[in-house]
Write a protein that holds these residues in place. Structure first.
Motif, PDB file in Angstrom:
ATOM      1  N   LEU A  36       0.822  -1.202   0.000  1.00  0.00           N
ATOM      2  CA  LEU A  36       0.000   0.000   0.000  1.00  0.00           C
ATOM      3  C   LEU A  36       0.861   1.259   0.000  1.00  0.00           C
ATOM      4  N   ALA A  37       1.930   1.249   0.749  1.00  0.00           N
ATOM      5  CA  ALA A  37       2.834   2.396   0.793  1.00  0.00           C
ATOM      6  C   ALA A  37       3.475   2.629  -0.561  1.00  0.00           C
ATOM      7  N   ARG A  38       3.883   1.547  -1.231  1.00  0.00           N
ATOM      8  CA  ARG A  38       4.500   1.693  -2.556  1.00  0.00           C
ATOM      9  C   ARG A  38       3.504   2.229  -3.578  1.00  0.00           C
ATOM     10  N   SER A  39       2.276   1.731  -3.547  1.00  0.00           N
ATOM     11  CA  SER A  39       1.287   2.209  -4.519  1.00  0.00           C
ATOM     12  C   SER A  39       0.924   3.675  -4.249  1.00  0.00           C
ATOM     13  N   ALA A  40       0.871   4.093  -2.990  1.00  0.00           N
ATOM     14  CA  ALA A  40       0.595   5.501  -2.664  1.00  0.00           C
ATOM     15  C   ALA A  40       1.746   6.390  -3.117  1.00  0.00           C
ATOM     16  N   ALA A  41       2.985   5.932  -2.963  1.00  0.00           N
ATOM     17  CA  ALA A  41       4.146   6.700  -3.407  1.00  0.00           C
ATOM     18  C   ALA A  41       4.146   6.843  -4.926  1.00  0.00           C
ATOM     19  N   ARG A  42       3.796   5.765  -5.644  1.00  0.00           N
ATOM     20  CA  ARG A  42       3.726   5.830  -7.112  1.00  0.00           C
ATOM     21  C   ARG A  42       2.635   6.799  -7.557  1.00  0.00           C
ATOM     22  N   ALA A  43       1.488   6.777  -6.892  1.00  0.00           N
ATOM     23  CA  ALA A  43       0.383   7.683  -7.251  1.00  0.00           C
ATOM     24  C   ALA A  43       0.759   9.137  -6.973  1.00  0.00           C
ATOM     25  N   ALA A  44       1.440   9.372  -5.879  1.00  0.00           N
ATOM     26  CA  ALA A  44       1.864  10.743  -5.559  1.00  0.00           C
ATOM     27  C   ALA A  44       2.880  11.243  -6.560  1.00  0.00           C
ATOM     28  N   ALA A  45       3.811  10.415  -6.957  1.00  0.00           N
ATOM     29  CA  ALA A  45       4.827  10.816  -7.932  1.00  0.00           C
ATOM     30  C   ALA A  45       4.182  11.093  -9.282  1.00  0.00           C
ATOM     31  N   ALA A  46       3.202  10.291  -9.658  1.00  0.00           N
ATOM     32  CA  ALA A  46       2.523  10.493 -10.937  1.00  0.00           C
ATOM     33  C   ALA A  46       1.708  11.785 -10.922  1.00  0.00           C
ATOM     34  N   SER A  47       1.018  12.064  -9.831  1.00  0.00           N
ATOM     35  CA  SER A  47       0.210  13.286  -9.771  1.00  0.00           C
ATOM     36  C   SER A  47       1.080  14.528  -9.642  1.00  0.00           C
ATOM     37  N   ALA A  48       2.231  14.438  -9.009  1.00  0.00           N
ATOM     38  CA  ALA A  48       3.137  15.585  -8.888  1.00  0.00           C
ATOM     39  C   ALA A  48       3.709  15.958 -10.237  1.00  0.00           C
ATOM     40  N   SER A  49       3.958  14.970 -11.091  1.00  0.00           N
ATOM     41  CA  SER A  49       4.534  15.285 -12.395  1.00  0.00           C
ATOM     42  C   SER A  49       3.486  15.879 -13.336  1.00  0.00           C
ATOM     43  N   THR A  50       2.209  15.614 -13.116  1.00  0.00           N
ATOM     44  CA  THR A  50       1.169  16.170 -13.975  1.00  0.00           C
ATOM     45  C   THR A  50       0.713  17.543 -13.524  1.00  0.00           C
ATOM     46  N   GLN A  51       0.913  17.936 -12.258  1.00  0.00           N
ATOM     47  CA  GLN A  51       0.509  19.248 -11.769  1.00  0.00           C
ATOM     48  C   GLN A  51       1.540  20.283 -12.175  1.00  0.00           C
ATOM     49  N   PRO A  52       1.091  21.531 -12.463  1.00  0.00           N
ATOM     50  CA  PRO A  52       2.054  22.575 -12.810  1.00  0.00           C
ATOM     51  C   PRO A  52       2.929  22.933 -11.608  1.00  0.00           C
ATOM     52  N   ALA A  53       4.114  23.391 -11.908  1.00  0.00           N
ATOM     53  CA  ALA A  53       5.051  23.736 -10.838  1.00  0.00           C
ATOM     54  C   ALA A  53       4.539  24.965 -10.097  1.00  0.00           C
ATOM     55  N   ARG A  54       4.654  24.947  -8.798  1.00  0.00           N
ATOM     56  CA  ARG A  54       4.213  26.071  -7.990  1.00  0.00           C
ATOM     57  C   ARG A  54       5.288  27.142  -7.966  1.00  0.00           C
ATOM     58  N   ARG A  55       4.798  28.398  -7.935  1.00  0.00           N
ATOM     59  CA  ARG A  55       5.753  29.495  -7.796  1.00  0.00           C
ATOM     60  C   ARG A  55       6.223  29.569  -6.357  1.00  0.00           C
ATOM     61  N   LYS A  56       7.432  29.955  -6.212  1.00  0.00           N
ATOM     62  CA  LYS A  56       7.960  30.095  -4.856  1.00  0.00           C
ATOM     63  C   LYS A  56       7.397  31.364  -4.241  1.00  0.00           C
ATOM     64  N   ALA A  57       7.066  31.293  -3.004  1.00  0.00           N
ATOM     65  CA  ALA A  57       6.538  32.453  -2.295  1.00  0.00           C
ATOM     66  C   ALA A  57       7.659  33.461  -2.069  1.00  0.00           C
TER      67      ALA A  57
END
Length: 193
Positions: A36-57
């Motif tokens: 479960l931990a591995r599948s959650a890590a894979r899902a997080a990595a996949a969603s992070a690469s599809t989201q636009p990069a955040r601007r630094k505050a």
């Protein structure tokens, strides 16, 4: 179970379930939850690469104060109303206007009660004080008293504040209209005083 069937890491796996023909088997979860931990890590990595990069505050800015409160008096300390009003009047340049309005309020005190009963100040602009009288006789009298009145007002307001007193007679009705008016007539003359 034979030693060949056991995993090399020494971890125990659950048997896979078969759902039906033509479908892939659904693996069961491991007891320690590592899958479960591995599948959650894979899902997080996949969603992070599809989201636009955040601007630094922007970096945190600290407030800087030019003055600090201390033992000495400060503008932020409570002050007397007289001092605060004096500073407000000086900042806006209202000194002369307030002095002139003070003269209008104390007119009877400055010129005397008898003159004040028959003469009233109307306006003040660029050193010219306009005074209205209630009769032509008082207009003549005030013209004679003008130098002494100017002197008295300048002592109150400051030297050179009042330069000229313009004396106006009473407001007269117009006799030029109506059914009994005459053309080229002499008019009412001085019937008001």
């Amino acid at each position: 179970m034979t030693p060949e069937d056991e995993p090399a890491t020494g971890e125990e796996t659950a048997p896979e379930q078969v759902v039906g023909q033509g479908q892939e088997p659904i693996p069961e979860h491991r007891a320690d939850g590592l899958d479960l931990a591995r599948s959650a890590a894979r899902a997080a990595a996949a969603s992070a690469s599809t989201q636009p990069a955040r601007r630094k505050a922007a970096p945190f800015r600290r407030r800087t104060r030019t003055t600090s409160s201390g033992a000495r008096p400060d503008d932020r300390d409570p002050q007397l109303l007289d001092q605060a009003m004096g500073r407000l009047i000086a900042n806006h340049g209202w000194e002369l206007d307030l002095k002139v309005q003070g003269v209008f309020g104390r007119w009877a005190e400055l010129v005397g009660s008898e003159v004040a009963d028959h003469c009233t100040p109307e306006s003040f602009d660029d050193g010219r004080l306009v005074v209205r009288t209630d009769s032509t006789a008082w207009a003549t009298q005030l013209k004679l008293l003008a130098p002494s009145v100017v002197r008295r007002l300048n002592t109150e307001l400051g030297h050179g504040t009042v330069t000229v007193i313009e004396v106006l007679g009473p407001h007269l009705p117009s006799w030029t209209k109506g059914r009994l008016s005459s053309r080229d007539g002499r008019g009412p003359r001085d019937t008001y005083g």
